[in-house]
Design a protein around this motif. Sequence first.
Motif, PDB file in Angstrom:
ATOM      1  N   CYS A 164      27.303  85.016  23.288  1.00  0.00           N
ATOM      2  CA  CYS A 164      26.469  85.339  24.438  1.00  0.00           C
ATOM      3  C   CYS A 164      25.324  86.209  23.944  1.00  0.00           C
TER       4      CYS A 164
ATOM      5  N   TYR B 190      23.506  88.132  25.569  1.00  0.00           N
ATOM      6  CA  TYR B 190      23.347  89.368  26.329  1.00  0.00           C
ATOM      7  C   TYR B 190      24.386  90.422  25.977  1.00  0.00           C
TER       8      TYR B 190
ATOM      9  N   GLU C 199      27.298  82.856  30.228  1.00  0.00           N
ATOM     10  CA  GLU C 199      25.949  83.409  30.421  1.00  0.00           C
ATOM     11  C   GLU C 199      25.423  83.136  31.821  1.00  0.00           C
TER      12      GLU C 199
ATOM     13  N   CYS D 151      28.596  86.758  32.881  1.00  0.00           N
ATOM     14  CA  CYS D 151      28.167  87.890  32.082  1.00  0.00           C
ATOM     15  C   CYS D 151      27.505  88.951  32.954  1.00  0.00           C
TER      16      CYS D 151
ATOM     17  N   SER E  62      23.854  89.498  31.824  1.00  0.00           N
ATOM     18  CA  SER E  62      22.925  88.380  31.903  1.00  0.00           C
ATOM     19  C   SER E  62      22.144  88.403  33.210  1.00  0.00           C
TER      20      SER E  62
END
Length: 91
Positions: free
Chosen positions: A12, A14, A29, A33, A36
């Motif tokens: 990911c 983020y 994502e 998340c 995100s």
Amino acid sequence: MNILENQILYQCEYCKKSFITKQGAKNHEEKYCYLSPIPKRKWLEKVKSCEHEWETKLSPMAGEEHLLEPDYDYCIHCSVTEMELRKLLNA
Ligand SMILES: [Zn+2]
Ligand SMILES: [Zn+2]
């Protein structure tokens, strides 16, 4: 989305959490998340196009845990609260 070298792993971009599948990373994502911006953007779109239906959230009263009192109103479809909506409209 980052692809880690020398490993079949997807990360990911983020929060740097790793996933075995590309689909898993993408799914994370876009939906789960907390770092995100995508879930928030999608939620905002949903909020804007939603025909809100309000329900009152009840919370236990402080000190009187067995009693419920109205806390805030939220939409049963997009789960936005009245306060959040007011903020969004003023933004
Ligand atoms: Zn993440
Ligand atoms: Zn709504």
